[in-house]
Write an enzyme that holds these catalytic residues in place. Structure first.
Site, PDB file in Angstrom:
ATOM      1  N   LYS A  61      30.850  80.647  25.379  1.00 49.34           N
ATOM      2  CA  LYS A  61      32.188  80.577  24.784  1.00 49.34           C
ATOM      3  C   LYS A  61      32.102  79.997  23.373  1.00 49.34           C
ATOM      4  CE  LYS A  61      34.075  80.289  29.399  1.00 49.34           C
ATOM      5  NZ  LYS A  61      34.456  79.448  30.533  1.00 49.34           N
ATOM      6  N   GLN A  76      35.980  73.184  31.743  1.00 49.60           N
ATOM      7  CA  GLN A  76      35.123  74.054  32.549  1.00 49.60           C
ATOM      8  C   GLN A  76      35.160  73.604  34.015  1.00 49.60           C
ATOM      9  OE1 GLN A  76      33.461  76.838  31.331  1.00 49.60           O
ATOM     10  NE2 GLN A  76      33.062  77.263  33.489  1.00 49.60           N
ATOM     11  N   ASP A 127      43.166  78.898  29.147  1.00 51.36           N
ATOM     12  CA  ASP A 127      42.611  79.396  30.412  1.00 51.36           C
ATOM     13  C   ASP A 127      43.716  79.808  31.385  1.00 51.36           C
ATOM     14  OD1 ASP A 127      39.960  79.769  30.906  1.00 51.36           O
ATOM     15  OD2 ASP A 127      39.537  77.691  31.453  1.00 51.36           O
TER      16      ASP A 127
END
Ligand code: NDP
Length: 295
Positions: A54, A98, A121
């Site tokens: 990412k 994450q 996200d």
């Protein structure tokens, strides 16, 4: 092969090229560089690989990335402080925590600290809630299901009125995928580990999304001829012909199913590349909103 191969890599490149253009425009016209903060707790090798990819995508597309790598034994309070600091930082347009987090941390509380406008996200409870309601717009949609929808659209599959079957009901993939298809007026069936007669259900699917984490689970005679099949699964299987001794396969028995399906994604090279492309798109959107350019 009778099915159209849905080339996720190529579609992702097209998306990323547009994002790069958008980031360049923001930089030259408004002196704003989109910024993504990544929060990695602990040493899980897979999480480290995902975060690194990412960050690389940010660099490739002219965006800033702010990496926070934190020890596995960090306390809930300390982690909250980090996320709240990023929430206040005007250079950070998107925050990605994450997952999974180590067991002693409460992911929901941490995700709640991500402001809805930086939740690229799409995992904060507010965005999840909006996605699961009728006529409510989430600010961001989780990247993997959004990428799947993009791939379904890329081959012109009609979603409205279609029978869509989603295998898997995780918060990250299965459930948000089901809502996205429902909002596009598909008739959606969600299957899970307690579902009876899976093949009987999948055989009715015009659109079949497999996200269960079981190698080559979906067989050719489970698939309706002409169906669009999206394989989210990423599974390592032994392969003596490879130097590493292993290779990646999806949840769908690709070689057999491609002879029946109308369109199908490969693994690797299908959904995987789209996840990062959608994250980059969401980060650009967050920066454009912060600049007041879009709602
Ligand atoms: P989870 O383990 O969180 O969820 C798996 C789901 O599959 C659960 O709902 C489970 O049912 C269901 N399931 C498991 N076994 C069966 C079975 N035998 N029959 C029917 N349903 C079953 O996985 P994720 O959703 O996080 O991920 C799914 C797959 O997608 C994995 O391979 C993962 O690596 C991959 N993935 C790929 C991404 C990408 O970018 N390409 C991103 C995220 C994930 P129940 O709820 O009853 O337990």
């Amino acid at each position: 092969m009778s099915a159209t191969l849905i080339d996720g890599k190529a579609v992702a490149e097209t998306v990323k090229a547009k994002v790069k253009e958008g980031a360049e425009y923001l930089r030259t016209e408004y002196n704003i560089t989109p910024g993504l903060a990544t929060v990695l707790v602990g040493e899980r090798p897979d999480s480290r690989v995902y975060v690194a990819s990412k960050q690389k995508a940010c660099a490739d597309l002219g965006m800033n990335s702010y990496g926070k790598t934190l020890p596995a034994d960090i306390s809930q309070g300390e982690l909250l402080d980090v996320v709240e600091g990023l929430a206040r930082d005007p250079n950070v347009h998107g925050i990605l925590v994450q997952l999974p987090l180590p067991g002693h941390l409460d992911a929901e509380t941490i995700l709640r600290a991500v402001p809805i406008e930086k939740d690229v996200d799409g995992f904060s409870p507010l965005n999840v809630g909006r996605l699961s309601m009728k006529n409510r717009e989430p600010m961001f949609v989780p990247c993997t299901p959004l990428g799947c929808l993009y791939l379904i659209d890329s081959v012109g599959t009609q979603i409205e009125g279609a029978n869509a079957v989603v295998l898997g009901r995780s918060n990250i993939v299965g459930l948000p995928m089901s809502f996205l298809l429902l909002h596009r007026n598909a008739t959606v069936t969600i299957c899970h580990s307690r579902t009876r007669d899976l093949p009987g259900i999948t055989r009715n699917a015009d659109i079949l999304v497999a996200a269960i984490g079981r190698p080559k689970f979906v067989k050719a005679d489970w698939v309706k001829p002409g169906a669009t099949v999206i394989d989210v699964g990423i599974n390592e299987v032994p392969d003596a012909t490879k130097k590493s001794g292993k290779r990646l396969v999806g949840d769908v028995d690709f070689d057999a199913v491609k002879e029946v399906a109308g369109a199908i994604t490969p693994v690797p090279g299908g959904v995987g590349p789209m996840t990062i492309a959608m994250l980059m798109q969401n980060t650009l959107t967050a920066a454009q909103r912060a600049a007041g350019l879009i709602k």
